[in-house]
Design an enzyme around this catalytic site. Structure first.
Site, PDB file in Angstrom:
ATOM      1  N   CYS A   1       0.809  -1.232   0.000  1.00  0.00           N
ATOM      2  CA  CYS A   1       0.000   0.000   0.000  1.00  0.00           C
ATOM      3  C   CYS A   1       0.838   1.276   0.000  1.00  0.00           C
ATOM      4  CB  CYS A   1      -0.944   0.004   1.200  1.00  0.00           C
ATOM      5  SG  CYS A   1      -2.056  -1.403   1.189  1.00  0.00           S
TER       6      CYS A   1
ATOM      7  N   HIS B   1      -3.204   7.105   2.153  1.00  0.00           N
ATOM      8  CA  HIS B   1      -3.646   5.776   1.733  1.00  0.00           C
ATOM      9  C   HIS B   1      -5.011   5.510   2.358  1.00  0.00           C
ATOM     10  CE1 HIS B   1      -4.018   1.621   0.967  1.00  0.00           C
ATOM     11  NE2 HIS B   1      -3.698   1.221   2.191  1.00  0.00           N
TER      12      HIS B   1
ATOM     13  N   ASN C   1     -10.147  -0.350   0.303  1.00  0.00           N
ATOM     14  CA  ASN C   1      -8.693  -0.231   0.292  1.00  0.00           C
ATOM     15  C   ASN C   1      -8.184  -0.830  -1.029  1.00  0.00           C
ATOM     16  OD1 ASN C   1      -5.935  -0.539   0.630  1.00  0.00           O
ATOM     17  ND2 ASN C   1      -6.069  -1.329   2.722  1.00  0.00           N
TER      18      ASN C   1
HETATM   19  N1  ACO Z   1     -18.137  -8.474  10.486  1.00  0.00           N
HETATM   20  C1  ACO Z   1     -18.508  -8.644  11.756  1.00  0.00           C
HETATM   21  N2  ACO Z   1     -17.640  -8.908  12.749  1.00  0.00           N
HETATM   22  C2  ACO Z   1     -16.332  -8.976  12.424  1.00  0.00           C
HETATM   23  C3  ACO Z   1     -15.886  -8.800  11.105  1.00  0.00           C
HETATM   24  C4  ACO Z   1     -16.845  -8.551  10.114  1.00  0.00           C
HETATM   25  N3  ACO Z   1     -16.523  -8.352   8.819  1.00  0.00           N
HETATM   26  N4  ACO Z   1     -14.547  -8.941  11.100  1.00  0.00           N
HETATM   27  C5  ACO Z   1     -14.163  -9.168  12.345  1.00  0.00           C
HETATM   28  N5  ACO Z   1     -15.242  -9.199  13.169  1.00  0.00           N
HETATM   29  C6  ACO Z   1     -15.286  -9.422  14.605  1.00  0.00           C
HETATM   30  C7  ACO Z   1     -14.075 -10.149  15.128  1.00  0.00           C
HETATM   31  O1  ACO Z   1     -14.230 -11.548  14.981  1.00  0.00           O
HETATM   32  C8  ACO Z   1     -14.062  -9.726  16.584  1.00  0.00           C
HETATM   33  O2  ACO Z   1     -15.008 -10.512  17.276  1.00  0.00           O
HETATM   34  P1  ACO Z   1     -14.690 -11.023  18.770  1.00  0.00           P
HETATM   35  O3  ACO Z   1     -14.518  -9.786  19.585  1.00  0.00           O
HETATM   36  O4  ACO Z   1     -15.882 -11.840  19.089  1.00  0.00           O
HETATM   37  O5  ACO Z   1     -13.420 -11.813  18.644  1.00  0.00           O
HETATM   38  C9  ACO Z   1     -14.607  -8.299  16.541  1.00  0.00           C
HETATM   39  O6  ACO Z   1     -15.258  -8.155  15.254  1.00  0.00           O
HETATM   40  C10 ACO Z   1     -13.543  -7.241  16.671  1.00  0.00           C
HETATM   41  O7  ACO Z   1     -12.480  -7.531  15.773  1.00  0.00           O
HETATM   42  P2  ACO Z   1     -11.189  -6.650  15.728  1.00  0.00           P
HETATM   43  O8  ACO Z   1     -10.195  -7.268  14.803  1.00  0.00           O
HETATM   44  O9  ACO Z   1     -10.744  -6.339  17.115  1.00  0.00           O
HETATM   45  O10 ACO Z   1     -11.783  -5.311  15.081  1.00  0.00           O
HETATM   46  P3  ACO Z   1     -11.063  -3.921  14.875  1.00  0.00           P
HETATM   47  O11 ACO Z   1     -11.825  -2.854  15.544  1.00  0.00           O
HETATM   48  O12 ACO Z   1      -9.583  -3.995  15.150  1.00  0.00           O
HETATM   49  O13 ACO Z   1     -11.260  -3.677  13.317  1.00  0.00           O
HETATM   50  C11 ACO Z   1      -9.994  -3.787  11.266  1.00  0.00           C
HETATM   51  C12 ACO Z   1     -10.688  -4.574  12.400  1.00  0.00           C
HETATM   52  C13 ACO Z   1     -11.046  -2.998  10.511  1.00  0.00           C
HETATM   53  C14 ACO Z   1      -9.315  -4.791  10.346  1.00  0.00           C
HETATM   54  C15 ACO Z   1      -8.954  -2.830  11.856  1.00  0.00           C
HETATM   55  O14 ACO Z   1      -8.114  -3.495  12.770  1.00  0.00           O
HETATM   56  C16 ACO Z   1      -8.110  -2.188  10.811  1.00  0.00           C
HETATM   57  O15 ACO Z   1      -8.567  -1.411  10.007  1.00  0.00           O
HETATM   58  N6  ACO Z   1      -6.780  -2.432  10.804  1.00  0.00           N
HETATM   59  C17 ACO Z   1      -5.873  -1.786   9.867  1.00  0.00           C
HETATM   60  C18 ACO Z   1      -6.001  -2.347   8.490  1.00  0.00           C
HETATM   61  C19 ACO Z   1      -5.132  -1.501   7.595  1.00  0.00           C
HETATM   62  O16 ACO Z   1      -4.989  -0.329   7.783  1.00  0.00           O
HETATM   63  N7  ACO Z   1      -4.489  -2.052   6.613  1.00  0.00           N
HETATM   64  C20 ACO Z   1      -3.631  -1.141   5.846  1.00  0.00           C
HETATM   65  C21 ACO Z   1      -2.659  -1.743   5.187  1.00  0.00           C
HETATM   66  S1  ACO Z   1      -3.354  -2.658   3.886  1.00  0.00           S
HETATM   67  C22 ACO Z   1      -2.079  -3.217   2.907  1.00  0.00           C
HETATM   68  O17 ACO Z   1      -0.935  -2.878   3.029  1.00  0.00           O
HETATM   69  C23 ACO Z   1      -2.414  -4.262   1.853  1.00  0.00           C
END
Ligand code: ACO
Length: 325
Positions: A119, A252, A282
């Protein structure tokens, strides 16, 4: 006389098929996987993304973005002596997507190669093109980000498959007596390779390992917020500018919450941030040039303004470019 590089045209392209959160909810429910529009919007800011049709490759999306950027710059494919494509979803193992794109554009003879920094790829590619223009090696470059992430998503993993989309963006970067790109700052820390990766490779006629994206979302999130502020501060300092000089932050487009916290740290209101993640998802290396072109074509980004472009992604890689548009 000093030689600089300056963006003279922007372009972008999204494949026609839009996939909404509701579409994904239905698709995943058929496999017994639960998600919701509310969860996706609240955690990421994403409402929809575009997926390319079967048989369409990153070079095809890039071709449309390049045609549009060339038209905006009043340039012909024959004017291009440097073509850099930032992509993690190349058409094939080799040759590079840049070489395939060069042939599709009808722009043979100049240098063409891919940059792989996930990214952060567009920020890396723009910095390389700037350096090659400043050194006199190139005069008129196309710098492209193009991705088809839908092909490397694990549709059994709800925590990643809802976040990514396909698309391409491009800029024409030309030698100029007036400064365009003011400063750049690039970094990587390979010890974080496994928090965001597609750990497969081609071996003996088959894929060895997994060809699908894996991400430790929370680790990526925490790292991203810290390094994006550092990169922003570094480019401002190198150019002798301050937060107040930034007209637009074009980050990004991974997650609205990362963008909000970066803007807050830079004391920028969100109305100075170009946000396209809601409709694009993304798109990895394509997200910054897609957002830039959206900003230009919607009349928000204007000639003479100071833009801060910032990327962060797998590697772990990150970087920023400060420029006068
Ligand atoms: N729908 C419903 N529930 C979900 C989903 C979904 N699609 N995905 C995960 N959950 C659940 C999980 O299982 C978890 O449940 P639990 O508490 O029962 O275990 C709960 O939601 C919380 O999950 P988290 O992973 O803690 O959620 P978080 O608030 O961290 O959000 C996310 C996840 C959106 C992926 C976030 O961490 C994020 O954006 N991270 C950065 C990603 C990023 O910026 N990538 C950039 C680089 S990309 C590249 O280089 C290719």
């Amino acid at each position: 006389m000093s030689r600089y590089s300056r963006i003279t045209g922007t372009g972008s392209y999204l494949p026609p098929r839009q996939v909404t959160n509701a579409d994904l909810v239905t698709q995943l429910a058929a496999k017994g996987i639960e998600t919701s529009d509310d969860w996706i919007v609240e955690r990421s800011g994403i409402s929809a993304r575009h997926f390319a049709a079967d048989g369409v490759f990153s070079s095809d999306l890039a071709l449309e973005a390049c045609k549009s950027a060339l038209q905006a710059a009043h340039r012909q494919p024959q004017d291009i002596d440097l073509l850099i494509v930032a992509t993690s979803t190349p058409d094939m193992v080799f040759p590079s997507t840049a070489c395939i794109l060069q042939a599709k554009l009808g722009a043979s003879g100049g240098a063409a190669f891919d940059v792989q920094a996930v990214c952060s790829g567009f920020v890396y590619a723009l910095t390389v093109a700037d350096a090659l223009i400043k050194s006199g090696t190139a005069r008129c470059a196309l710098v492209v980000g193009a991705e088809i992430f839908s092909r490397i998503l694990d549709f059994n993993d709800r925590s990643t498959c809802v976040l990514f989309g396909d698309g391409a963006g491009a800029v024409v970067l030309e030698a100029s007596e007036v400064p365009g790109i003011l400063s750049s700052d690039l970094h990587a820390d390979g010890k974080y390779a496994d928090i965001l990766c597609v750990p497969g490779h081609v071996s003996g006629g088959a894929v060895s390992g997994s060809p699908l994206l894996q991400m430790a979302g929370q680790s990526v999130f925490k790292l991203a917020v810290g390094v994006l502020e550092d990169a922003a501060r570094a480019v401002l300092e190198k150019a002798g500018k301050t937060d107040a000089d930034i007209n637009w932050l074009i980050p990004h487009q991974a997650n609205i919450r990362i963008m909000q916290s970066t803007a807050k740290k830079l004391k920028l209101p969100m109305n100075k941030v170009i946000v396209t993640v809601g409709q694009h998802g993304n798109t990895s290396a394509a997200s910054i040039p897609l957002a830039l072109d959206y900003g230009v074509r919607s009349g928000q980004v204007l000639p003479g303004q100071t833009l801060l472009l910032e990327g962060v992604g797998g590697g772990f890689t990150w970087g920023a470019v400060l420029l006068n548009f």
